[in-house]
Structure formats: structure tokens, C-alpha cells
Design a protein around this motif. Structure first.
Motif, PDB file in Angstrom:
ATOM      1  N   GLY A  22     -25.323  91.873 -27.064  1.00 54.80           N
ATOM      2  CA  GLY A  22     -26.041  92.785 -26.185  1.00 54.80           C
ATOM      3  C   GLY A  22     -27.071  92.166 -25.277  1.00 54.80           C
ATOM      4  O   GLY A  22     -27.818  92.879 -24.608  1.00 54.80           O
ATOM      5  N   PHE A  23     -27.104  90.827 -25.190  1.00 55.45           N
ATOM      6  CA  PHE A  23     -28.050  90.160 -24.295  1.00 55.45           C
ATOM      7  C   PHE A  23     -27.432  89.872 -22.928  1.00 55.45           C
ATOM      8  O   PHE A  23     -28.133  89.431 -22.019  1.00 55.45           O
ATOM      9  N   ALA A  24     -26.135  90.082 -22.782  1.00 53.06           N
ATOM     10  CA  ALA A  24     -25.464  89.910 -21.499  1.00 53.06           C
ATOM     11  C   ALA A  24     -24.885  91.250 -21.055  1.00 53.06           C
ATOM     12  O   ALA A  24     -24.491  92.071 -21.888  1.00 53.06           O
ATOM     13  N   ASP A  25     -24.837  91.464 -19.765  1.00 56.37           N
ATOM     14  CA  ASP A  25     -24.365  92.728 -19.202  1.00 56.37           C
ATOM     15  C   ASP A  25     -22.909  92.976 -19.591  1.00 56.37           C
ATOM     16  O   ASP A  25     -22.058  92.110 -19.386  1.00 56.37           O
ATOM     17  N   SER A  52     -34.887 102.722 -19.209  1.00 55.59           N
ATOM     18  CA  SER A  52     -34.757 101.610 -18.272  1.00 55.59           C
ATOM     19  C   SER A  52     -34.129 100.393 -18.950  1.00 55.59           C
ATOM     20  O   SER A  52     -33.524  99.547 -18.292  1.00 55.59           O
ATOM     21  N   ARG A  53     -34.267 100.313 -20.264  1.00 58.31           N
ATOM     22  CA  ARG A  53     -33.685  99.195 -21.004  1.00 58.31           C
ATOM     23  C   ARG A  53     -32.312  99.553 -21.557  1.00 58.31           C
ATOM     24  O   ARG A  53     -31.394  98.738 -21.542  1.00 58.31           O
ATOM     25  N   THR A  54     -32.171 100.753 -22.065  1.00 57.75           N
ATOM     26  CA  THR A  54     -30.894 101.204 -22.618  1.00 57.75           C
ATOM     27  C   THR A  54     -30.621 102.613 -22.102  1.00 57.75           C
ATOM     28  O   THR A  54     -31.017 103.599 -22.726  1.00 57.75           O
ATOM     29  N   PRO A  55     -29.963 102.736 -20.937  1.00 62.69           N
ATOM     30  CA  PRO A  55     -29.766 104.058 -20.341  1.00 62.69           C
ATOM     31  C   PRO A  55     -28.757 104.929 -21.065  1.00 62.69           C
ATOM     32  O   PRO A  55     -28.800 106.153 -20.954  1.00 62.69           O
ATOM     33  N   ARG A  56     -27.846 104.315 -21.836  1.00 55.15           N
ATOM     34  CA  ARG A  56     -26.785 105.098 -22.487  1.00 55.15           C
ATOM     35  C   ARG A  56     -26.200 104.312 -23.651  1.00 55.15           C
ATOM     36  O   ARG A  56     -26.459 103.115 -23.807  1.00 55.15           O
ATOM     37  N   ALA A  64     -33.497  91.598 -20.458  1.00 53.24           N
ATOM     38  CA  ALA A  64     -34.322  92.782 -20.198  1.00 53.24           C
ATOM     39  C   ALA A  64     -33.541  94.069 -20.441  1.00 53.24           C
ATOM     40  O   ALA A  64     -34.124  95.140 -20.585  1.00 53.24           O
ATOM     41  N   GLN A  65     -32.219  93.964 -20.484  1.00 51.57           N
ATOM     42  CA  GLN A  65     -31.356  95.109 -20.766  1.00 51.57           C
ATOM     43  C   GLN A  65     -30.747  94.950 -22.159  1.00 51.57           C
ATOM     44  O   GLN A  65     -30.652  93.844 -22.683  1.00 51.57           O
ATOM     45  N   SER A  66     -30.330  96.048 -22.739  1.00 48.90           N
ATOM     46  CA  SER A  66     -29.700  95.991 -24.065  1.00 48.90           C
ATOM     47  C   SER A  66     -28.333  96.657 -23.996  1.00 48.90           C
ATOM     48  O   SER A  66     -28.232  97.853 -23.719  1.00 48.90           O
ATOM     49  N   GLY A  67     -27.304  95.884 -24.234  1.00 46.71           N
ATOM     50  CA  GLY A  67     -25.960  96.417 -24.205  1.00 46.71           C
ATOM     51  C   GLY A  67     -25.304  96.368 -25.572  1.00 46.71           C
ATOM     52  O   GLY A  67     -25.819  95.761 -26.510  1.00 46.71           O
ATOM     53  N   LEU A  68     -24.170  97.014 -25.695  1.00 44.58           N
ATOM     54  CA  LEU A  68     -23.328  97.012 -26.890  1.00 44.58           C
ATOM     55  C   LEU A  68     -24.136  97.033 -28.191  1.00 44.58           C
ATOM     56  O   LEU A  68     -24.807  98.012 -28.478  1.00 44.58           O
ATOM     57  N   HIS A  69     -24.071  95.969 -29.004  1.00 45.52           N
ATOM     58  CA  HIS A  69     -24.755  95.981 -30.302  1.00 45.52           C
ATOM     59  C   HIS A  69     -26.237  96.329 -30.171  1.00 45.52           C
ATOM     60  O   HIS A  69     -26.748  97.208 -30.865  1.00 45.52           O
ATOM     61  N   ASN A  70     -26.934  95.654 -29.271  1.00 45.11           N
ATOM     62  CA  ASN A  70     -28.371  95.892 -29.123  1.00 45.11           C
ATOM     63  C   ASN A  70     -28.672  97.317 -28.677  1.00 45.11           C
ATOM     64  O   ASN A  70     -29.698  97.892 -29.049  1.00 45.11           O
ATOM     65  N   ALA A  71     -27.782  97.880 -27.853  1.00 42.01           N
ATOM     66  CA  ALA A  71     -28.013  99.224 -27.316  1.00 42.01           C
ATOM     67  C   ALA A  71     -28.159 100.250 -28.436  1.00 42.01           C
ATOM     68  O   ALA A  71     -29.004 101.148 -28.368  1.00 42.01           O
TER      69      ALA A  71
END
Length: 529
Positions: free
Chosen positions: A346-349, A307-311, A358-365
Motif C-alpha cells: 500500500g505504499f505505491a499507487d 485525503s490519505r485513503t479516499p476509499r 502519503a497515500q495508502s492503498g490496498l493493504h494499508n488502506a
């Protein structure tokens, strides 16, 4: 055998970059607040006799900070490094280091005058021997004490303001794990109180420059302990990856056959012990991480919270991020919208650039996806995948710099979270580096990425080819124009001579005026030509 052979190279160790210089971790240096060690080349502080540098007062930025940290005088990292030292070596020219004994990144030679650019390569493009050498270098760093640096095991107050130094030795690899921890740890406020909304390496403009310096220092340290001056950090291009492609025993360690949270016994990294992973324990004790072993590396890639990092990140995510024109925006923290830095961190979509912690993108993912030691900020550098990951993140930063070509002024000078203004010194590095000094193309710092290199012109003829092809297309016209021009010139010359003969009897009273007018026209024509 390779590991033993590399061990002998320790005799060529030279000063490098890191945390507290060993020569300054003593009562005298702490009480005098001076860290200006002698350079071995001439024995003078900072190599002053050889014009390499001199001992100078530290010049701290006076620019206002953001509101995220509402305290003053409670954290040793404030106005780094002034709590510990207010005089350090200021190096001249291309010299660098805590005693000015090194060359700046991108320079080499006895006088640091030789420019160099080294290439970081995709780990999957390395030959088997190159890959094995990289793994051996990592393991060597984990098993060799740092010759030049120690870590602090207590705060300055716990050291009785310098009269009771609290430092200890640490191996080369863990030195960098500790530095990453120290930059991102919570502020200890006394009792059981801490302040968590503080980070000198993340969640703000300095995230990318800080990790750029971190990798450069780590790279140089490996070069020093191995004697391999051509070593560069490989990167893992994780765009569109379906799983952790480096998580096998050939590379960074596969999954344990009976415990999915541990590494395969066949991997050299299965014997590694982590440090600085128990932040809540340190906070409750109001203590710093002392770098004692805290168990094996943990990693369970893909079994994270979907739910936080789907892929894992996609190529489209990266391209959208690169299209953002603002390096930083708004509050300049993890709530920033349309910020390239916040989106890459990774804090922005990565599809809208709207902040969503609440989501983790790019680096954070990638960190969350690894589902283990890498997923906890302070101790994430324990997993050696960290350096592969951040090398690729740095390459995306580099792509943005080359595409948008920002001026230094684009990096915020004021009102960023504590430690992140342009002129702030980065915590906890000694020698000192300002954030803005690394907001520049990587080639100026001595390195490039294999997949970003533009094909060089094979020869001068290659450069001229397109122009020669255009010339061939209009060659007939050029020849015709030249012939026609020659005829017109010949006719005009004949007419002018004839006119001069007819005017040969002109009175002497007007002759000088004609000569002056003719000279003026000649001069004008020559000037225009």
C-alpha cells in the motif's frame, strides 16, 4: 456453554509456534545461549533419540543489508535470534517446532508423513454455526494463557545479559499481538533516542512471507487450544466494498450507540482490552511493551482522513497489482516503484505502481479506513479484523505466485532492509523460519483459498471427453486411412516375396551382404517406430 466446553480441551495442548519458549526463558538457557528443549516422546533434546532433530549452532546469513539501518550491535533483533540463543533445534524431514515435536505446515500424522491441504473460506460463506464457532475460538484465545510461550518485558541488556531474565505470561491471542509489536517496534538507542526507520515485518520484501507465517502459526495455535484440527482462518474479501461489511454485531462488532470510536456492547469484542499501543510511551521510557491492558478496542470505520485513503480498494486495484511482474525493486523499501510487494502493501499507487507514502492503498488502506486500533502499526493486531484482512492479503500474494510462478531466486538474497534478505530468520519466531521458505505456493504449506481452487475433474472420462470429441470428427478419415494402409501393405508384401523368389539363385559370395543390409534396415525401422 461452548466457551466452557472448549476450556476442557486445554488438556490436549501440544507445543506450538511463537516467541520465547517457556522452557528456554531462564538463566541457564540465556547464559549458555542454548534453546534445545527435550521432546516429550523420548525425553532427548530435540527428539534426537527418535531422529526428529538435533541441537545445532545457528547458521546466520552473511549477505549484505540495505542502508536503512546504519547501526550494529544496538538491537536485540539483529541477526535473530543470536543475541538470546546461538544453538537451537534443527529438525529433520517433516518435523518442526522448538523441540521438533510438531509437523511442518502441510503435514500430519505420528511421523509427519501425511500430506494435507485445508481450505480457508470467505467469512460470509460460513454457516451460522461455523461463524459462531470462529467467534468463540477468538474469545477463547483471548482468555487462555499460552502454555508454551512467554514474552520478554526487557531487552537483553536490561536482563543483565541473561543473568536476570525478564519474561511474563500472556494469553494466546495477545501473544500474537505482542509478536507483531515486537517485529515492528522502534530501536531503543538509549536516553530518549530511538531509530524509527526499522521494521522486521513491514516496508520490505519480508512483508508477505512474514505475515504468511504469522497466520499459519495463529491458525495452528487455535487448532491446538480447541482440538479442532480442521480449523482455518476465514477471510474478508473487501474488494469494491462500500463500507465495513464485517463491522456489525453478527460478525466482528458494530458501532457503539453513543461513542462512535468504540464497539457495540452487544459484541463479545467490546470487552477486549488492547496491548502494545503506546509506542511513544515505551520509547520515552526505553522500555518494551509489557502487555498490560491499555483500554478497549477502538474502531470508527470510514471516518478516516479521506485525503490519505479516499476509499476501500477496488477489484481493478487488485488486478493491476497482480499484473506487476517484479516482486521487488529498487531500494526494496516503501519507496520502491513497480514492486508487487510495495503496491500490495500500500505504499505505491495501485493504478501506477509509483511509490507515494502519503497515500495508502490496498493493504494499508484497510488499516487506515478502520480509524482506530488497526490504524497504528505496532498494535494493529489487537482488532480481530486483522486476521480476516491479512488472510485476504495473503490470498492476493498467492494469486501472484500462481500467475507468475517465480523461482526462489526472485526473492532478494542481499541488500534488502535489515531482517528481510532471503536467508534471514524472521523476527521474533522460535522455531526459526527464513523469509525464503515461505515464498512458495500455499498448497505446499498445507492450505488453499476457496475462491482460488480450480474445479477438479469429475472423472477420467471428463479428462478424455475433449479428445474423444476430436476423434469423432475425424473418425471416418481414420478408418479410411487404416483400410488404405492395409491394402498398400498387402501389395508391398506380395511384391517383396516375388522379388525374393526371383533372386533365389544369387551367388553365395554376395548373399551375406544382402542379409546384413536387410537386418540393418529392419532395426532402423523398429527404432524409428
Amino acid at each position: 456453554m461452548l466457551l466452557f466446553a472448549l476450556g476442557f480441551l486445554l488438556v490436549i495442548l501440544q507445543p506450538s509456534t511463537g516467541q520465547f519458549p517457556r522452557v528456554c526463558a531462564n538463566v541457564q538457557s540465556l547464559l549458555s545461549k542454548e534453546c534445545c528443549p527435550p521432546w516429550d516422546g523420548d525425553g532427548s533434546p530435540c527428539g534426537e533419540l527418535s531422529s526428529r532433530g538435533s541441537c545445532q549452532n545457528i547458521l546466520l546469513s552473511q549477505a549484505p543489508l540495505g542502508p536503512q539501518f546504519p547501526f550494529s550491535g544496538v538491537d536485540d533483533r539483529e541477526d535473530w535470534p543470536s543475541v538470546f540463543y546461538n544453538r537451537t533445534c534443527r529438525c529433520e524431514g517433516n518435523f518442526m517446532g522448538f523441540n521438533c515435536g510438531e509437523c511442518k505446515f502441510g503435514f500430519s500424522g505420528p511421523n509427519c508423513t501425511e500430506r494435507q491441504v485445508k481450505t480457508r473460506r470467505n467469512i460470509f460463506q460460513l454457516t451460522a454455526s461455523e461463524k459462531n464457532k470462529f467467534l468463540a475460538y477468538l474469545n477463547l484465545a483471548k482468555n487462555i494463557p499460552s502454555q508454551d510461550y512467554v514474552i520478554a518485558t526487557g531487552t537483553y541488556a536490561q536482563m543483565n545479559n541473561g543473568s536476570n531474565p525478564m519474561f511474563r505470561d500472556i494469553n494466546v491471542y495477545d501473544l500474537f499481538v505482542w509478536m507483531h509489536y515486537y517485529a515492528s517496534r522502534d530501536t531503543l538507542l538509549g536516553g530518549s533516542n530511538v531509530w524509527r526507520d526499522i521494521d522486521f515485518a513491514h516496508e520490505a520484501p519480508g512483508f508477505l512471507p512474514w505475515h504468511r507465517v504469522f497466520l499459519l502459526m495463529w491458525e495452528r495455535q487455535i487448532q491446538r487450544i480447541t482440538g479442532d484440527e480442521n480449523f482455518t482462518i476465514p477471510y474478508w474479501d473487501w474488494r469494491d466494498a462500500e463500507d465495513c461489511e464485517v463491522c456489525n454485531d453478527e460478525y466482528m462488532g458494530g458501532r457503539h450507540p453513543t461513542n462512535p470510536n468504540l464497539l457495540s456492547p452487544a459484541s463479545i469484542f467490546s470487552s477486549w482490552q488492547v496491548i502494545c499501543t503506546r509506542s511513544e510511551e515505551y520509547n520515552s521510557q526505553q522500555a518494551l511493551c509489557s502487555a498490560t491492558s491499555e483500554g478497549p478496542i477502538r474502531r470508527n470505520p470510514g471516518n478516516n482522513d479521506k485525503s490519505r485513503t479516499p476509499r476501500l480498494p477496488s477489484s481493478a486495484d487488485v488486478e493491476f497489482c497482480l499484473s506487476l511482474t517484479q516482486y521487488e525493486s529498487g531500494s526494496m523499501d516503501k519507496m520502491a516503484n513497480y514492486s508487487f510487494r510495495n503496491t500490495l502493501e500500500g505504499f505505491a499507487d495501485p493504478q501506477t505502481a509509483i511509490s507515494n507514502p502519503a497515500q495508502s492503498g490496498l493493504h494499508n488502506a484497510l488499516h487506515i479506513y478502520m480509524n482506530g486500533s488497526m490504524s497504528q502499526v505496532q498494535g494493529s493486531a489487537n482488532d480481530p479484523i486483522f486476521v480476516l484482512h491479512h488472510a485476504f492479503v495473503d490470498s492476493i500474494f498467492e494469486r501472484w505466485l500462481r500467475r507468475h510462478r517465480p523461482m526462489l531466486e526472485v526473492y532478494p538474497a542481499a541488500n534488502a532492509p535489515i531482517g528481510h534478505n532471503r536467508e534471514n530468520y524472521m523476527v521474533p519466531f522460535i522455531p526459526l523460519y527464513r523469509n525464503g521458505e515461505f515464498f512458495k505456493p500455499s498448497r505446499e504449506l498445507g492450505y488453499d483459498y476457496e475462491y482460488l481452487q480450480e474445479p477438479a475433474l469429475q472423472s477420467f472420462q471428463d479428462f478424455l471427453t475433449p479428445y474423444l470429441q476430436q476423434a469423432r470428427q475425424i473418425w471416418a478419415w481414420l478408418v479410411g486411412a487404416a483400410v488404405f494402409g492395409g491394402i498398400v501393405t498387402a501389395v508391398l508384401t506380395g511384391l517383396i516375396r516375388a522379388c525374393r523368389k526371383k533372386k533365389g539363385g544369387t551367388s553365395s559370395e554376395i548373399q551375406p551382404l544382402l542379409i546384413e543390409s536387410e537386418d540393418y534396415n529392419n532395426i532402423s525401422y523398429q527404432s524409428n517406430f
